[in-house]
Motif scaffolding. Structure first.
Motif, PDB file in Angstrom:
ATOM      1  N   UNK A   1      -5.623  44.526  61.157  1.00 32.73           N
ATOM      2  CA  UNK A   1      -4.069  44.622  61.361  1.00 32.73           C
ATOM      3  C   UNK A   1      -3.620  45.908  61.101  1.00 32.73           C
ATOM      4  N   UNK A  16      -2.752  41.781  50.658  1.00 34.13           N
ATOM      5  CA  UNK A  16      -1.620  41.066  51.446  1.00 34.13           C
ATOM      6  C   UNK A  16      -0.386  41.175  50.441  1.00 34.13           C
ATOM      7  N   UNK A  17      -0.590  41.692  49.289  1.00 35.76           N
ATOM      8  CA  UNK A  17       0.588  41.327  48.416  1.00 35.76           C
ATOM      9  C   UNK A  17       1.637  42.259  48.440  1.00 35.76           C
ATOM     10  N   UNK A  18       1.395  43.469  49.028  1.00 35.14           N
ATOM     11  CA  UNK A  18       2.070  44.755  48.877  1.00 35.14           C
ATOM     12  C   UNK A  18       3.382  44.455  49.963  1.00 35.14           C
ATOM     13  N   UNK A  19       4.549  44.907  49.131  1.00 32.62           N
ATOM     14  CA  UNK A  19       5.521  44.811  50.274  1.00 32.62           C
ATOM     15  C   UNK A  19       5.800  46.224  51.217  1.00 32.62           C
ATOM     16  N   UNK A  59      10.002  42.447  52.224  1.00 26.90           N
ATOM     17  CA  UNK A  59       9.206  41.931  53.263  1.00 26.90           C
ATOM     18  C   UNK A  59       7.691  42.337  52.846  1.00 26.90           C
ATOM     19  N   UNK A  60       6.772  41.355  53.232  1.00 28.99           N
ATOM     20  CA  UNK A  60       5.449  41.797  52.888  1.00 28.99           C
ATOM     21  C   UNK A  60       4.880  42.636  54.174  1.00 28.99           C
ATOM     22  N   UNK A  62       2.110  43.053  55.562  1.00 30.92           N
ATOM     23  CA  UNK A  62       1.245  42.100  56.383  1.00 30.92           C
ATOM     24  C   UNK A  62       1.983  41.141  57.351  1.00 30.92           C
ATOM     25  N   UNK A  63       3.423  41.030  57.129  1.00 31.88           N
ATOM     26  CA  UNK A  63       4.042  40.134  58.002  1.00 31.88           C
ATOM     27  C   UNK A  63       4.365  40.861  59.239  1.00 31.88           C
TER      28      UNK A  63
ATOM     29  N   UNK B   1      -6.269  36.367  46.402  1.00 29.51           N
ATOM     30  CA  UNK B   1      -5.425  35.433  47.211  1.00 29.51           C
ATOM     31  C   UNK B   1      -5.561  35.870  48.798  1.00 29.51           C
ATOM     32  N   UNK B   3      -3.963  35.718  52.689  1.00 28.57           N
ATOM     33  CA  UNK B   3      -2.860  35.883  53.680  1.00 28.57           C
ATOM     34  C   UNK B   3      -3.073  35.192  54.808  1.00 28.57           C
ATOM     35  N   UNK B   5      -1.768  33.395  58.553  1.00 34.24           N
ATOM     36  CA  UNK B   5      -0.763  33.431  59.677  1.00 34.24           C
ATOM     37  C   UNK B   5      -1.237  32.803  60.748  1.00 34.24           C
ATOM     38  N   UNK B  26      10.976  34.199  55.943  1.00 28.17           N
ATOM     39  CA  UNK B  26      11.666  35.538  56.045  1.00 28.17           C
ATOM     40  C   UNK B  26      11.409  36.447  54.757  1.00 28.17           C
ATOM     41  N   UNK B  31      10.804  36.815  47.404  1.00 29.56           N
ATOM     42  CA  UNK B  31      10.517  37.930  46.584  1.00 29.56           C
ATOM     43  C   UNK B  31      11.340  37.938  45.404  1.00 29.56           C
ATOM     44  N   UNK B  45       2.268  32.317  56.105  1.00 27.65           N
ATOM     45  CA  UNK B  45       3.507  32.931  56.677  1.00 27.65           C
ATOM     46  C   UNK B  45       3.685  32.065  57.927  1.00 27.65           C
ATOM     47  N   UNK B  48       4.844  33.225  62.836  1.00 31.39           N
ATOM     48  CA  UNK B  48       4.392  33.248  64.048  1.00 31.39           C
ATOM     49  C   UNK B  48       3.555  32.018  64.618  1.00 31.39           C
TER      50      UNK B  48
END
Lengths: 167, 274
Positions: A1, A16-19, A59-60, A62-63, B1, B3, B5, B26, B31, B45, B48
Motif C-alpha cells: 500500500x 493500520x490504526x495510525x491516523x 482519517x486513517x 490506510x484509507x 487488528x 484493516x 477494504x 468517512x 475517531x 472500510x 471502496x
C-alpha cells in the motif's frame, strides 16, 4: 500500500490504526500539518486529498492508499511561495502561526470549490453557483479556528487570492 | 487488528460474519467517539465497495449509497424535496468534514443531534441493511431505536437509503446552535410541504435534539393541514409537542429547547413555503 504526499510516494505503515496526521508528523517528519484538537474541531490539520480538503486527524492513513495528498510543505515552488502564502505574509494573516498551514490549505481548496460553483450554507440558492463575497469566504473558512484572532488578515488574504467582487 | 477494504458488498458482509469488526466510512465520528481508547477490533472500510458511493435516480425514487458523503449530496442534482437534506449537508461540521463524512454514518452513529435525521424523516426515507443472509429495508424511524442505538443486528451493515418519490413538494431545515459554525445542534427542524395556493395541502415536520431520537410531530402535521401558511404558528398547541422530551445539558436547558422548537418550526414552514 502506498500513498503519495506532495508528489512523493511513501509506503503506508503496517499498523493500520495510525491516523493520516500522525503518519505524516511522526513517521515522515512532515510537521507542517498541526495537531490542534485531534477531534475535528479546529482545522489545523487540513490537507488536500486529490484536491479536496479533509481533516487528516480524522482519517486513517490506510484509507488513503493510492491517493494523492498535498500538505503545506507541497504548495510552494522551490523558494517561491505559493500565491496564497505570499498573500498571508502581505496581509498579516497570522499571529502565532499555528493555524496558518490549515488556513492556507483551506484557502486553496476554497478557491477551487468556488470556481466549480459549489454552494455553501450562506449561498442564496443551493442550486446555482454562488456569488463570491466576504460572507462566502467567512463561511468556507469556518472550519479553521484562529485563537489569536487574526481572522481579518486571513480573510483579506483569501479574498485577494480568490479575487472577484468584494462586498 | 486487521484493516479490511473490500471492493464488493458480498465480501464486506462476509467479513461481518467473522470476528468483531467496526465499520467505518468517512471516519469523522468514529475517531472522536474513541477518545483515548485503543483500537482493538478489526476495521471494515466500506469506502471502496463498488456501488456504495453516489446517488442514483430510479423511476420510483432515489438510492443514496452508504459511502455517499455530505458533499456528494450537496452537489447532486436533486428536486426541491431534498432542500432540507442539502441544507443539513452544508451545516454538518465544516467543509473538511462534509468532504469525508457520510449520511449513512450520521444515521448509524445515531446521535440524538444527528443533523441528517430530520430531513430524511420528512422524506420518509428507508434504510437498506445488508448481511450475509440477504438484505432488509426498514423505515428510518424504526432503524433509530434510542440514544446511539439502532436496529442493526450483528453481521449487518447499512448499504444505503431509499427515498420514494413524493408528490413534488419543498423542504427546509433550520438548525439552532450556540454559535453559527461547527456546533452540535441545540435543536433542529426539518419541514417538507406541498402547497395548494396559500394553503398547506400536505406537511411533514421532524424535530431533532429534543428527544432520544428525532421524531415526526404527526398531530401538529394534522392540525396544520389545510391551514394558511401565515396562520400556522397560531395553531400550535401543547398537545402537538408531546412526542418531544427535551433534556437539560451543557448546550441548553429543557424549557429553552421546548420554546425554541416552536420558533424553529414556524421559521422552517415559512422558509419551505417561500
Amino acid at each position: 500500500m502506498t500513498i503519495e504526499i506532495n508528489n512523493q510516494p511513501y509506503d503506508l505503515p503496517d499498523d493500520a490504526r495510525i491516523s493520516l496526521l500522525d503518519f505524516m508528523r511522526e513517521r515522515l517528519e512532515l510537521f507542517g500539518s498541526k495537531k490542534g484538537c485531534n477531534q475535528g474541531a479546529c482545522g489545523a490539520c487540513t490537507v488536500l486529498v486529490d484536491g479536496e480538503r479533509i481533516l487528516s486527524c480524522l482519517a486513517l492513513a490506510a484509507q488513503y492508499d493510492g491517493r494523492s495528498v498535498t500538505t503545506i510543505e507541497g504548495v510552494a515552488n522551490g523558494d517561491e511561495l505559493h500565491p496564497l502564502q505570499a498573500l498571508f505574509v502581505e496581509n498579516e494573516g497570522m499571529q502565532c502561526g499555528y493555524c496558518t498551514p490549515g488556513q492556507i490549505m483551506s484557502g486553496i481548496a476554497l478557491k477551487s470549490e468556488l470556481e466549480r460553483g459549489a454552494p455553501s450554507n450562506v449561498s442564496a440558492d443551493l442550486t446555482v453557483a454562488p456569488r463570491m463575497s466576504r460572507d462566502e469566504i467567512k463561511e468556507r473558512l469556518s472550519g479553521n479556528l484562529c485563537r489569536c484572532g487574526a481572522h481579518n488578515g486571513i480573510i483579506d488574504a483569501v479574498a485577494a487570492y480568490v479575487g472577484g467582487e468584494e462586498q | 487488528m486487521t484493516y479490511h477494504r473490500p471492493t464488493c458488498l458480498d465480501d464486506a458482509v462476509a467479513l461481518l460474519q467473522c470476528a468483531p469488526v467496526e465499520v467505518i466510512a468517512g471516519g469523522t465520528d468514529w475517531y472522536p467517539a474513541r477518545g483515548d481508547r485503543p483500537v482493538t477490533s478489526d476495521i471494515l472500510d466500506i469506502t471502496r465497495v463498488d456501488g456504495l458511493r453516489g446517488i442514483r435516480a430510479a423511476p420510483d425514487g432515489w438510492w443514496i449509497g452508504a459511502a455517499t458523503t455530505w458533499t456528494d449530496i450537496l452537489r447532486a442534482p436533486l428536486p426541491p424535496d431534498f432542500d432540507a437534506l442539502k441544507a443539513a449537508a452544508c451545516e454538518v461540521g465544516s467543509i473538511q468534514i462534509q468532504n469525508a463524512g457520510t449520511v449513512a454514518g450520521n444515521l448509524c452513529n445515531a446521535s440524538p443531534a444527528a443533523d441528517g435525521v430530520p430531513p430524511l424523516l420528512v422524506l420518509e426515507a428507508e434504510v437498506e441493511l445488508a448481511s450475509a443472509t440477504g438484505q432488509r429495508r426498514l423505515p428510518l424511524a424504526a432503524f433509530l431505536t434510542g440514544v446511539r442505538q439502532t436496529a442493526l443486528q450483528p453481521g449487518e451493515m447499512m448499504a444505503g437509503l431509499w427515498i420514494r418519490k413524493p408528490a413534488p413538494g419543498r423542504a427546509a431545515f433550520v438548525k439552532l446552535g450556540a454559535r453559527r459554525y461547527l456546533v452540535i445542534s441545540i435543536a433542529m427542524v426539518a419541514v417538507w410541504l406541498r402547497l395548494d395556493g396559500s394553503l398547506i395541502a400536505e406537511i411533514r415536520i421532524a424535530v431533532g435534539a429534543c428527544s432520544p431520537t428525532s421524531v415526526r410531530l404527526t398531530a401538529l402535521e394534522a392540525a396544520l393541514t389545510g391551514c394558511r401558511v401565515a396562520d400556522c404558528a397560531t395553531r400550535f398547541h401543547a398537545d402537538h409537542f408531546v412526542p418531544l422530551a427535551p433534556i437539560t445539558d451543557m448546550r441548553a436547558d429543557a424549557p429553552y429547547r421546548a420554546d425554541a422548537v416552536q420558533a424553529l418550526i414556524a421559521r422552517a414552514i415559512t422558509e419551505a413555503a417561500l
